[in-house]
Motif scaffolding. Sequence first.
Motif, PDB file in Angstrom:
ATOM      1  N   PHE A 120      10.441   5.414   3.898  1.00 17.02           N
ATOM      2  CA  PHE A 120      10.014   6.791   3.653  1.00 17.02           C
ATOM      3  C   PHE A 120      11.143   7.786   3.915  1.00 17.02           C
ATOM      4  CE2 PHE A 120       5.571   5.226   3.866  1.00 17.02           C
ATOM      5  CZ  PHE A 120       5.102   5.845   2.721  1.00 17.02           C
ATOM      6  N   GLU A 132       3.373  -0.474 -10.746  1.00 20.01           N
ATOM      7  CA  GLU A 132       2.635  -0.547  -9.485  1.00 20.01           C
ATOM      8  C   GLU A 132       1.173  -0.135  -9.659  1.00 20.01           C
ATOM      9  OE1 GLU A 132       3.196  -1.364  -6.208  1.00 20.01           O
ATOM     10  OE2 GLU A 132       5.068  -2.302  -6.826  1.00 20.01           O
ATOM     11  N   PRO A 134       3.831   2.810  -3.783  1.00 20.60           N
ATOM     12  CA  PRO A 134       3.679   3.888  -4.777  1.00 20.60           C
ATOM     13  C   PRO A 134       4.019   5.262  -4.214  1.00 20.60           C
ATOM     14  CG  PRO A 134       1.828   2.382  -4.907  1.00 20.60           C
ATOM     15  CD  PRO A 134       2.593   2.008  -3.673  1.00 20.60           C
ATOM     16  N   TRP A 135       3.698   5.506  -2.949  1.00 16.35           N
ATOM     17  CA  TRP A 135       3.992   6.797  -2.331  1.00 16.35           C
ATOM     18  C   TRP A 135       5.491   6.955  -2.107  1.00 16.35           C
ATOM     19  CZ3 TRP A 135       0.088   9.942  -2.704  1.00 16.35           C
ATOM     20  CH2 TRP A 135      -1.198   9.401  -2.764  1.00 16.35           C
ATOM     21  N   ILE A 136       6.168   5.877  -1.796  1.00 16.99           N
ATOM     22  CA  ILE A 136       7.623   5.920  -1.656  1.00 16.99           C
ATOM     23  C   ILE A 136       8.261   6.281  -2.994  1.00 16.99           C
ATOM     24  CG2 ILE A 136       9.671   4.492  -1.235  1.00 16.99           C
ATOM     25  CD1 ILE A 136       7.871   2.929   0.809  1.00 16.99           C
ATOM     26  N   LYS A 195      12.935  10.353   1.139  1.00 12.13           N
ATOM     27  CA  LYS A 195      12.997  11.814   1.304  1.00 12.13           C
ATOM     28  C   LYS A 195      14.420  12.318   1.573  1.00 12.13           C
ATOM     29  CE  LYS A 195       8.257  12.265   3.057  1.00 12.13           C
ATOM     30  NZ  LYS A 195       7.778  13.175   2.007  1.00 12.13           N
ATOM     31  N   ARG A 252       0.827  -1.211   0.000  1.00 11.94           N
ATOM     32  CA  ARG A 252       0.000   0.000   0.000  1.00 11.94           C
ATOM     33  C   ARG A 252       0.862   1.263   0.000  1.00 11.94           C
ATOM     34  NH1 ARG A 252      -4.122   0.440   4.871  1.00 11.94           N
ATOM     35  NH2 ARG A 252      -2.147   0.587   5.991  1.00 11.94           N
ATOM     36  N   SER A 253       2.032   1.188   0.638  1.00  8.85           N
ATOM     37  CA  SER A 253       2.898   2.354   0.785  1.00  8.85           C
ATOM     38  C   SER A 253       3.831   2.560  -0.408  1.00  8.85           C
ATOM     39  CB  SER A 253       3.758   2.201   2.051  1.00  8.85           C
ATOM     40  OG  SER A 253       2.956   2.020   3.186  1.00  8.85           O
ATOM     41  N   LYS A 273       6.858   7.956  -5.423  1.00 11.49           N
ATOM     42  CA  LYS A 273       6.550   9.362  -5.708  1.00 11.49           C
ATOM     43  C   LYS A 273       7.469  10.298  -4.936  1.00 11.49           C
ATOM     44  CE  LYS A 273       1.686   8.576  -6.913  1.00 11.49           C
ATOM     45  NZ  LYS A 273       0.273   8.797  -6.536  1.00 11.49           N
ATOM     46  N   ASP A 274       7.789   9.945  -3.688  1.00 10.46           N
ATOM     47  CA  ASP A 274       8.715  10.768  -2.900  1.00 10.46           C
ATOM     48  C   ASP A 274      10.102  10.773  -3.541  1.00 10.46           C
ATOM     49  OD1 ASP A 274       6.877  11.586  -1.030  1.00 10.46           O
ATOM     50  OD2 ASP A 274       7.419  10.094   0.472  1.00 10.46           O
ATOM     51  N   LEU A 323       6.740   2.808 -10.953  1.00 13.16           N
ATOM     52  CA  LEU A 323       5.455   3.349 -10.513  1.00 13.16           C
ATOM     53  C   LEU A 323       4.343   2.980 -11.500  1.00 13.16           C
ATOM     54  CD1 LEU A 323       3.880   5.078  -8.515  1.00 13.16           C
ATOM     55  CD2 LEU A 323       4.555   7.105  -9.814  1.00 13.16           C
TER      56      LEU A 323
END
Length: 246
Positions: free
Chosen positions: A122, A77, A51-53, A126, A48-49, A55-56, A74
């Motif tokens: 994460f 995913e 794709p956001w990783i 970043k 679940r996480s 994007k970061d 991505l």
Amino acid sequence: MFAQGTKEQVERSLMAVRRHPLIISAEAGTLPLEHSKRWIFCAGRESRSFPWILKDLLAWTSDEKVKTILEENLYDELGSGDPSHAHFLHYLHLLDDLRVPRAEFDNYQERLGIKLALSLAFNIAKSRNAGRAIGYMLVNEAMTPVTYTAAKSALTGHFPHLRTNFFDLHIEVDDHHVAALYEAVEALPETEREDLEFGIALGRRGMEILLDEAYGIFDAHLEPIAITAPRWNPLTGVGEGTQAAG
């Protein structure tokens, strides 16, 4: 320039993960259903996480080769243009096939393993440090065939007719991602070597502690330890504090 050394470090990381008792038990077909389900809940948090990783990472990556690799990852995913084939949706279908209510997944009480694994991911995403990010991504993607093949084996032992699209899809596409990441390693300057190696080590650490959670290592003590409490004051005596802790 240092791709061979990187491959050797990644392979050592994979061998260490293969020796984790959870993986050994899964491959032997002896992993209890309780641990198998917990492992799947941890994998779902990660899925679940992810794709956001990505994007970061894309928010600050300037290297065109690395950016292309992340964009392709991505794209995969999110279903390669078809949202109905997004990887996390395949995960939810897996829960349905296992007859696990979504509420049970949502309400799973996360222990330290998955919390640390996601926090590592994460924070690296970043960090604006290309070497660490590539190293972490490389070992994370390279571990998929090891961990997901073992998870598939464990679950199909309990559910012989289980559809395994979630595992099969990741195993298939991550081989391509790993090959692309090694191309990115080739393009890194020598000054990135230590950060690359550190990123690989962090990736291994995150996976091992996630497996520890699924294996039940963090079950005995779920509440945070209040080390400011009087019993932890060294002036009151170590023996008393130790006894109280037990």
